[in-house]
Design a protein around this motif. Structure first.
Motif, mmCIF file in Angstrom:
data_model
loop_
_atom_site.group_PDB
_atom_site.id
_atom_site.type_symbol
_atom_site.label_atom_id
_atom_site.label_comp_id
_atom_site.label_asym_id
_atom_site.label_seq_id
_atom_site.Cartn_x
_atom_site.Cartn_y
_atom_site.Cartn_z
ATOM 1 N N LEU A 11 -48.997 -34.867 93.904
ATOM 2 C CA LEU A 11 -48.457 -34.920 95.666
ATOM 3 C C LEU A 11 -49.840 -36.109 95.145
ATOM 4 N N GLU A 14 -54.005 -34.520 96.394
ATOM 5 C CA GLU A 14 -54.773 -33.562 95.800
ATOM 6 C C GLU A 14 -53.885 -33.880 94.917
ATOM 7 N N LYS A 16 -52.246 -31.607 93.131
ATOM 8 C CA LYS A 16 -51.284 -30.969 92.759
ATOM 9 C C LYS A 16 -49.867 -31.157 92.312
ATOM 10 N N ILE A 18 -46.037 -30.526 91.231
ATOM 11 C CA ILE A 18 -45.241 -30.239 92.280
ATOM 12 C C ILE A 18 -43.742 -30.182 91.418
ATOM 13 N N PRO A 37 -35.704 -20.140 95.529
ATOM 14 C CA PRO A 37 -36.910 -20.005 96.391
ATOM 15 C C PRO A 37 -37.284 -20.915 96.929
ATOM 16 N N SER A 40 -40.360 -23.935 96.204
ATOM 17 C CA SER A 40 -39.524 -24.445 94.595
ATOM 18 C C SER A 40 -39.712 -25.920 94.605
ATOM 19 N N LYS A 42 -37.375 -28.091 95.807
ATOM 20 C CA LYS A 42 -35.867 -28.879 96.689
ATOM 21 C C LYS A 42 -36.153 -29.732 97.697
ATOM 22 N N SER A 43 -37.496 -30.137 98.539
ATOM 23 C CA SER A 43 -37.426 -30.914 99.490
ATOM 24 C C SER A 43 -38.442 -31.808 98.766
ATOM 25 N N TYR A 55 -46.493 -38.894 97.598
ATOM 26 C CA TYR A 55 -46.258 -38.585 96.032
ATOM 27 C C TYR A 55 -46.000 -39.538 94.895
ATOM 28 N N GLN A 87 -33.717 -31.585 106.102
ATOM 29 C CA GLN A 87 -34.192 -30.496 106.543
ATOM 30 C C GLN A 87 -34.115 -30.987 107.958
HETATM 31 N N1 ADP Z 1 -47.143 -32.861 101.584
HETATM 32 C C1 ADP Z 1 -46.719 -32.054 101.398
HETATM 33 N N2 ADP Z 1 -48.321 -31.455 101.254
HETATM 34 C C2 ADP Z 1 -48.710 -30.538 100.567
HETATM 35 N N3 ADP Z 1 -48.375 -29.460 100.322
HETATM 36 C C3 ADP Z 1 -46.996 -29.992 99.740
HETATM 37 C C4 ADP Z 1 -46.501 -31.104 99.978
HETATM 38 N N4 ADP Z 1 -45.274 -31.547 99.877
HETATM 39 C C5 ADP Z 1 -45.066 -30.267 99.000
HETATM 40 N N5 ADP Z 1 -45.920 -29.436 99.477
HETATM 41 C C6 ADP Z 1 -45.730 -28.024 98.445
HETATM 42 O O1 ADP Z 1 -45.229 -28.169 97.452
HETATM 43 C C7 ADP Z 1 -44.045 -27.237 97.181
HETATM 44 C C8 ADP Z 1 -42.730 -27.284 96.986
HETATM 45 O O2 ADP Z 1 -42.498 -27.834 98.424
HETATM 46 P P1 ADP Z 1 -41.320 -28.205 98.817
HETATM 47 O O3 ADP Z 1 -40.733 -28.774 98.323
HETATM 48 O O4 ADP Z 1 -41.293 -28.283 100.877
HETATM 49 O O5 ADP Z 1 -40.130 -26.788 98.724
HETATM 50 P P2 ADP Z 1 -38.799 -25.778 99.056
HETATM 51 O O6 ADP Z 1 -37.944 -27.167 99.362
HETATM 52 O O7 ADP Z 1 -38.173 -25.741 97.517
HETATM 53 O O8 ADP Z 1 -39.349 -25.253 99.542
HETATM 54 C C9 ADP Z 1 -44.680 -26.076 98.260
HETATM 55 O O9 ADP Z 1 -45.118 -25.056 97.496
HETATM 56 C C10 ADP Z 1 -45.579 -27.125 99.531
HETATM 57 O O10 ADP Z 1 -46.297 -26.267 100.089
#
Ligand code: ADP
Ligand code: MG
Lengths: 251, 502
Positions: A11, A14, A16, A18, A37, A40, A42-43, A55, A87
């Motif tokens: 991100l 922050e 974090k 992904i 799950p 994970s 995917k989005s 990102y 989605q």
């Molecule tokens: N813009 C964002 N801000 C905070 N957390 C995010 C953001 N985008 C994704 N995440 C976190 O990243 C992880 C993966 O999310 P996501 O790609 O939506 O998963 P999926 O589509 O597989 O369910 C999750 O823990 C989600 O909370």
């Protein structure tokens, strides 16, 4: 068609991480499915490929027909043939669905240096494609996704895809929240676009969509990585046993 | 099935995007016309007022009216209640009258107008020609004709289709011509809607207005074409003070359009107009404005100070007025087109889009004054702020004791682009009877990143995406405009917001 190598994404806001090294190679004309799950990544993968802000790619690459798409603006990626069925499709109040579609089609043509589609041609094509997806004239007139039911939104995404004729289609949980009939319509829409060259990446939780859109390869994603790839039987395995066994296997 | 409707509306938006792409640079009308001008001496005095009056060959009563206004103005102070901030205007450091030398002798017909002036309007997209008519052929099916009065700095340089309009009994000419040719009408109505002492800028305008348009629609006549006035400020350091008077007699109808542009200059210029609309029983006026004065540069240098008083007096029962405005230009805008709903069952509507980008400041809105029984008003205001701009909606809805069973509905939406701009809503509501109802809704939203990304992921460039989302936000107001104007306005919305993202 699409080559993703060792893709690491975090991100912007922050610290974090992904995606933690995603590798995927999609050959032209194939259908790949990604299951995994919630949470994970995917989005996130689909957003990063189509250029959403927020990102940061820290490592790795993604190439569409040899072109580095991560260096392009979102609209350039679209014009290069990448499409994401969201989605959660976004509502745009006051902008007619038809206007939106036509602006999109002609914007892409312009970016590719092609002539615009005339109003007449556009109308003919859109009517025919809308009919296949059981989208009526009223839905074409209404503002983009505003007040659409879940199923209508997803069919509308497929209509956009059909109009834009992308080379590489990513579908993010297009089947979620659909009843069986709506899912069949969506699957038909997708299958109608399969022509041996167009490539699909189908993100789903459920085997049942894959009964209708037969995948060539199935990937399992967990915690930001592809942990297993296999044939269609992998999807059945997940359907029957859930992810627990797979997660243990790779842990 | 209404697919054909879809096609038409669809075409509008597609053309917007076209227009935007075709244009480079933000303000399209910033060029100036090199033309020999004649100025009154700088500054404001009784002598200047007398000079303007004599240039226009006015009768004595008109001069007296102006002088009275001038003397009142000297006693007034500039208002400071609006949410706008600009350097003090030095009223002595301005020209109050500027006219092209070639206009010294009034052209007898459009053919005699200085080619440079004709060229100017052509370049602005307003050809001063009665094309279809001159060629002796009918206008192509569906093509609506628009009569134009073209005002260049302090004078009207020509009015098209006058003869044809006259056949229907419609008088459409410059106000200076009306003062000479139709004094009985002008004397009867001038200053009856916006009194000389109404406010600081209106009083100033009453003293020094140099030209503008005049319209009279006789009883029972539906004006056979749209009428329009196009204001162009060209000269430097010159204020434009135009005056418009439109009288819709019983059971008549007219749709009137107003457009305005100015060259790009470093020094701010003053524009203080007064527009008066008079509506008798069952009359209807639609008044649309696309205001595109030069807004100044991105640092707030230059631009037009636009202080305008516009008011409609629905004197007649069942009369109906509709103001539609698209305000994209000016450095500072102070403008409240208003409706006095005096006649029983009269109606007033106000549809507004106000865009402020960069350092622009807009304080605009409306006043709906309900005096008659069963009167209705509707206000739809869409304010868009970008850059460091400040955009204020200021609206008064007043229900007087005798305005029984009256209704007002106000919807006031603000859209913010970025986080350095501001939107403010200042509604004043006074209800002095208990059978009337006032409804007010207000929203503030931001252009959403998800919306922009959605558009871009479908192939639209960032600025096209903003334009599309903003045009969607403004839709109800754009729909209230005549077709030709709607397209222009959409394109303008897009252009005004260039550079507002990224
Ligand atoms: N813009 C964002 N801000 C905070 N957390 C995010 C953001 N985008 C994704 N995440 C976190 O990243 C992880 C993966 O999310 P996501 O790609 O939506 O998963 P999926 O589509 O597989 O369910 C999750 O823990 C989600 O909370
Ligand atoms: Mg997801």
């Amino acid at each position: 068609m699409l080559e993703i190598k060792n893709l690491h994404v975090q991100l912007e806001e922050e610290d974090k991480q992904i995606l933690k090294g995603v590798n995927l190679s999609l050959e032209a004309g194939k259908v790949h499915a990604i299951m995994g799950p919630n949470g994970s990544g995917k989005s996130t993968l689909s957003y990063v490929l189509s250029g959403k802000g927020g990102y940061e790619v820290t490592e790795g690459s993604a190439h569409l027909e040899g072109n580095d798409i991560l260096a392009m603006e979102p609209e350039e990626r679209a014009a290069a043939g990448l499409f994401l069925a969201f989605q959660y499709p976004v509502e745009i109040p006051g902008v007619g669905n038809m206007t939106f579609l036509r602006t999109a089609v002609n914007s892409q043509r312009k970016l590719r240096g092609e002539p615009e589609m005339s109003a007449g041609d556009f109308l003919k094509v859109v009517r025919a494609k809308a009919k296949d997806l059981k989208i009526d004239a009223d839905m074409l007139k209404r503002p983009v996704n505003v007040g659409f039911s879940g199923g209508e939104k997803k069919r509308n995404e497929i209509l956009q895809m059909a109009m834009l004729e992308p080379k590489m289609c990513i579908l993010d949980e297009t089947d979620s929240g659909l009843d069986v009939d709506a899912m069949k319509l969506v699957a038909q829409g997708v299958n109608a676009l399969r022509d041996g060259k167009r490539t699909f990446l189908v993100i789903t939780h459920y085997q049942r969509l894959l009964d209708h859109i037969k995948p060539d390869v199935v990937h399992i994603m967990a915690a930001g990585r592809i942990i297993k790839s296999g044939g269609p039987e992998l999807a059945l395995e997940v359907e029957n046993n859930g992810y627990a066994d797979l997660l243990e296997e790779t842990a | 099935m209404a697919m054909d409707d879809v096609q038409v509306k669809d075409g509008v938006d597609a053309e917007t995007v076209e227009a935007v792409k075709a244009l480079s640079g933000a303000y399209k009308y910033g060029w100036n016309t090199e033309i020999e001008m004649e100025y009154a001496p700088k500054g404001l005095s009784e002598d200047i007022v007398r000079l303007i009056s004599s240039k226009n060959e006015e009768p004595e009563w008109m001069l007296d009216w102006r002088l009275d206004a001038y003397r009142r103005w000297l006693k007034l102070t500039e208002p400071d209640w609006a949410m706008v901030d600009y350097p003090k205007i030095d009223f002595q450091d301005q020209y109050y009258y500027a006219r092209p030398k070639s206009m010294e002798e009034k052209p007898k017909s459009l053919d005699d107008v200085d080619p440079k002036l004709l060229e100017t309007y052509k370049k602005l997209g307003i050809p001063l020609k009665e094309q279809a008519l001159l060629a002796g052929v009918e206008a192509p099916e569906g093509e609506r004709r628009v009569a134009v009065d073209a005002v260049f700095d302090s004078v009207s340089v020509g009015t098209t289709f006058q003869a044809e309009l006259m056949k229907a009994g419609v008088i459409f000419c410059s106000i200076s011509e009306a003062i000479r040719e139709h004094p009985e009408l002008v004397r009867k109505y001038l200053g009856t809607v916006v009194p000389v002492s109404d406010n600081y800028y209106a009083t100033l305008n009453s003293a020094v207005f140099s030209d503008g348009s005049f319209v009279y629609i006789p009883p029972g006549v539906r004006c056979p074409m749209e009428l329009s006035t196009y204001f162009r400020i060209n000269a430097e350091n010159t204020g434009q003070f135009e005056r418009t008077l439109i009288i819709a007699d019983k059971e008549s109808y007219v749709s009137y359009l107003e457009g305005c542009t100015a060259p790009q200059r470093d020094i701010a210029q003053l524009h203080a107009a007064v527009v008066e609309l008079v509506l008798l029983d069952d009359a209807e006026i639609k008044y649309s404005t696309v205001q595109n004065w030069y807004p100044g540069d991105e640092n707030g240098k230059g631009g037009i100070y636009n202080f305008v008083t516009k008011r409609a007096d629905c004197r007649g029962d069942r009369s109906k007025v509709m103001w539609t405005q698209v305000e994209t230009g000016s450095a500072v805008t102070w403008k409240y087109p208003s409706c006095v709903l005096r006649g029983d069952d009269s109606q007033g509507e106000f549809y507004s889009i106000a865009i402020a980008n960069n350092m622009q400041q807009a304080d605009t809105g409306t006043k709906m004054v309900h005096l008659g029984k069963n009167t209705k008003s509707r206000i739809v205001s869409k304010g868009i702020s970008a850059g460091k701009a400040q955009n204020t909606y200021r609206g008064l809805v007043s229900m007087h004791p005798k305005a029984k069973n009256s209704r007002n509905y106000t919807q006031c939406d603000s859209l913010l682009i970025g986080d350095k701009c501001g939107a403010h809503t200042v509604p004043y509501i006074e209800v002095k009877n208990n059978s009337s109802r006032v409804e007010h809704e207000a929203t503030t939203s931001k252009v959403d990143d998800d919306q922009l990304f959605y558009c871009r992921s479908r192939g639209m460039g960032e600025e096209d995406a903003v334009a599309l989302v903003v045009n969607g936000f403004c839709k109800e107001v754009l729909q209230a405009l005549p077709m030709e104007f709607a397209m222009e306005a959409q394109a303008l919305v897009a252009i005004s917001l260039e550079g507002s993202v990224g």
